[in-house]
Design a protein around this motif. Sequence first.
Motif, mmCIF file in Angstrom:
data_model
loop_
_atom_site.group_PDB
_atom_site.id
_atom_site.type_symbol
_atom_site.label_atom_id
_atom_site.label_comp_id
_atom_site.label_asym_id
_atom_site.label_seq_id
_atom_site.Cartn_x
_atom_site.Cartn_y
_atom_site.Cartn_z
ATOM 1 N N ILE A 98 -32.114 -69.991 15.023
ATOM 2 C CA ILE A 98 -31.106 -70.906 15.564
ATOM 3 C C ILE A 98 -31.174 -71.041 17.103
ATOM 4 O O ILE A 98 -30.064 -71.543 17.685
ATOM 5 C CB ILE A 98 -29.902 -70.675 14.934
ATOM 6 C CG1 ILE A 98 -29.399 -69.071 15.118
ATOM 7 C CG2 ILE A 98 -29.805 -71.186 13.443
ATOM 8 C CD1 ILE A 98 -27.793 -69.217 14.622
ATOM 9 N N PHE A 99 -31.902 -70.318 17.746
ATOM 10 C CA PHE A 99 -31.939 -70.408 18.923
ATOM 11 C C PHE A 99 -33.221 -71.245 19.652
ATOM 12 O O PHE A 99 -34.256 -71.162 18.954
ATOM 13 C CB PHE A 99 -32.240 -68.791 19.636
ATOM 14 C CG PHE A 99 -31.088 -68.135 19.717
ATOM 15 C CD1 PHE A 99 -29.743 -68.177 20.242
ATOM 16 C CD2 PHE A 99 -30.758 -67.243 18.347
ATOM 17 C CE1 PHE A 99 -28.803 -67.369 20.184
ATOM 18 C CE2 PHE A 99 -29.714 -66.480 18.058
ATOM 19 C CZ PHE A 99 -28.622 -66.561 19.035
ATOM 20 N N GLY A 126 -37.165 -76.548 23.422
ATOM 21 C CA GLY A 126 -35.896 -77.132 22.963
ATOM 22 C C GLY A 126 -35.798 -77.121 21.518
ATOM 23 O O GLY A 126 -34.705 -77.730 20.867
ATOM 24 N N LYS A 127 -36.502 -76.685 20.439
ATOM 25 C CA LYS A 127 -36.446 -76.775 19.137
ATOM 26 C C LYS A 127 -35.510 -75.463 18.766
ATOM 27 O O LYS A 127 -35.960 -74.450 19.323
ATOM 28 C CB LYS A 127 -37.603 -77.023 18.475
ATOM 29 C CG LYS A 127 -38.391 -78.040 18.873
ATOM 30 C CD LYS A 127 -38.917 -78.738 17.491
ATOM 31 C CE LYS A 127 -39.765 -80.152 18.111
ATOM 32 N NZ LYS A 127 -39.176 -81.239 17.623
ATOM 33 N N THR A 128 -34.759 -75.565 17.603
ATOM 34 C CA THR A 128 -34.251 -74.374 17.199
ATOM 35 C C THR A 128 -35.219 -73.466 16.421
ATOM 36 O O THR A 128 -35.447 -73.937 15.025
ATOM 37 C CB THR A 128 -32.865 -74.583 16.607
ATOM 38 O OG1 THR A 128 -33.195 -75.454 15.663
ATOM 39 C CG2 THR A 128 -31.777 -74.996 17.466
ATOM 40 N N VAL A 157 -19.406 -66.650 8.933
ATOM 41 C CA VAL A 157 -19.169 -67.597 9.844
ATOM 42 C C VAL A 157 -20.022 -67.334 11.057
ATOM 43 O O VAL A 157 -19.423 -66.160 11.867
ATOM 44 C CB VAL A 157 -17.723 -67.952 9.941
ATOM 45 C CG1 VAL A 157 -17.552 -69.157 10.967
ATOM 46 C CG2 VAL A 157 -17.290 -68.658 8.753
ATOM 47 N N ILE A 158 -21.128 -67.921 11.499
ATOM 48 C CA ILE A 158 -21.799 -67.277 12.563
ATOM 49 C C ILE A 158 -21.632 -68.410 13.715
ATOM 50 O O ILE A 158 -22.100 -69.621 13.559
ATOM 51 C CB ILE A 158 -23.205 -67.495 12.081
ATOM 52 C CG1 ILE A 158 -23.603 -66.434 10.839
ATOM 53 C CG2 ILE A 158 -24.256 -67.135 13.186
ATOM 54 C CD1 ILE A 158 -24.767 -66.656 9.875
ATOM 55 N N GLN A 159 -21.469 -68.049 14.922
ATOM 56 C CA GLN A 159 -21.316 -68.941 16.096
ATOM 57 C C GLN A 159 -22.264 -68.409 17.201
ATOM 58 O O GLN A 159 -22.370 -67.249 17.370
ATOM 59 C CB GLN A 159 -20.033 -68.749 16.672
ATOM 60 C CG GLN A 159 -18.883 -69.374 15.759
ATOM 61 C CD GLN A 159 -17.590 -69.587 16.209
ATOM 62 O OE1 GLN A 159 -16.847 -68.691 16.474
ATOM 63 N NE2 GLN A 159 -17.049 -70.866 16.396
ATOM 64 N N ARG A 160 -23.175 -69.384 17.451
ATOM 65 C CA ARG A 160 -24.096 -69.004 18.655
ATOM 66 C C ARG A 160 -23.209 -69.153 19.740
ATOM 67 O O ARG A 160 -22.594 -69.972 20.177
ATOM 68 C CB ARG A 160 -25.217 -70.133 18.705
ATOM 69 C CG ARG A 160 -26.203 -69.731 19.523
ATOM 70 C CD ARG A 160 -27.542 -70.710 19.262
ATOM 71 N NE ARG A 160 -27.122 -72.064 20.282
ATOM 72 C CZ ARG A 160 -27.766 -72.901 19.915
ATOM 73 N NH1 ARG A 160 -28.947 -73.022 19.542
ATOM 74 N NH2 ARG A 160 -27.463 -74.118 20.695
ATOM 75 N N GLY A 219 -23.409 -74.610 22.419
ATOM 76 C CA GLY A 219 -23.881 -75.696 21.438
ATOM 77 C C GLY A 219 -22.528 -76.653 21.288
ATOM 78 O O GLY A 219 -22.494 -77.567 22.075
ATOM 79 N N PRO A 220 -21.387 -76.602 20.689
ATOM 80 C CA PRO A 220 -21.195 -75.303 19.629
ATOM 81 C C PRO A 220 -22.235 -75.547 18.517
ATOM 82 O O PRO A 220 -22.768 -76.582 18.231
ATOM 83 C CB PRO A 220 -20.052 -75.658 19.092
ATOM 84 C CG PRO A 220 -19.732 -77.012 19.540
ATOM 85 C CD PRO A 220 -20.627 -77.556 20.547
ATOM 86 N N PHE A 221 -22.758 -74.239 18.050
ATOM 87 C CA PHE A 221 -23.636 -74.247 16.885
ATOM 88 C C PHE A 221 -22.888 -73.160 15.968
ATOM 89 O O PHE A 221 -22.912 -72.064 16.150
ATOM 90 C CB PHE A 221 -24.891 -73.603 17.567
ATOM 91 C CG PHE A 221 -26.047 -73.871 16.520
ATOM 92 C CD1 PHE A 221 -26.893 -74.811 16.876
ATOM 93 C CD2 PHE A 221 -26.220 -73.286 15.458
ATOM 94 C CE1 PHE A 221 -28.111 -74.951 16.263
ATOM 95 C CE2 PHE A 221 -27.294 -73.323 14.595
ATOM 96 C CZ PHE A 221 -28.149 -74.191 14.952
#
Length: 152
Positions: free
Chosen positions: A54-55, A60-62, A4-7, A137-139
């Motif tokens: 995912i950054f 502004g694009k992931t 489970v990955i959280q940016r 984000g949350p992301f």
Amino acid sequence: MKFVIQRVNRAEVSVENKIIGKIQKGLLVFIGISNHDTKEIADKMLRKLIQLRIFEDNNGKTNLSIEDIDGHLLLVSQFTLYANCKKGNRPSFIDAGSPSLASELYNYLIEKAMIQIPYVGTGEFGADMKINLENDGPFTIILDSHEICLHK
């Protein structure tokens, strides 16, 4: 294996009110390990994690990976990712890996991550950990080895 990955903009893990792992911008990763997992699966999952774009880029694009932004990793073992809630109201953890296998693979992931990512913080396997974080984000993304790798 499940991630489970959280940016995050920042995150820290503490045990008994002492901070043992702390990162700035990067990824907080909760790691669940099953008895079916191997070092080969760990390698594939880690490669996928590090290559995830995912950054945000300048537009502004992931589109950037953790390596592209010189981000940090905080790796935390989390056997509860294998909770089975199909019967009753008390989760079963029978699908979680044995402590010896899970500890071995968790430490293996840490060692491999440190080769590629300049800053890797960790939790403490089997400890009662408290996590403090600021999501970016949350992301949040879930990686499951059943989807990433081929199981026999």
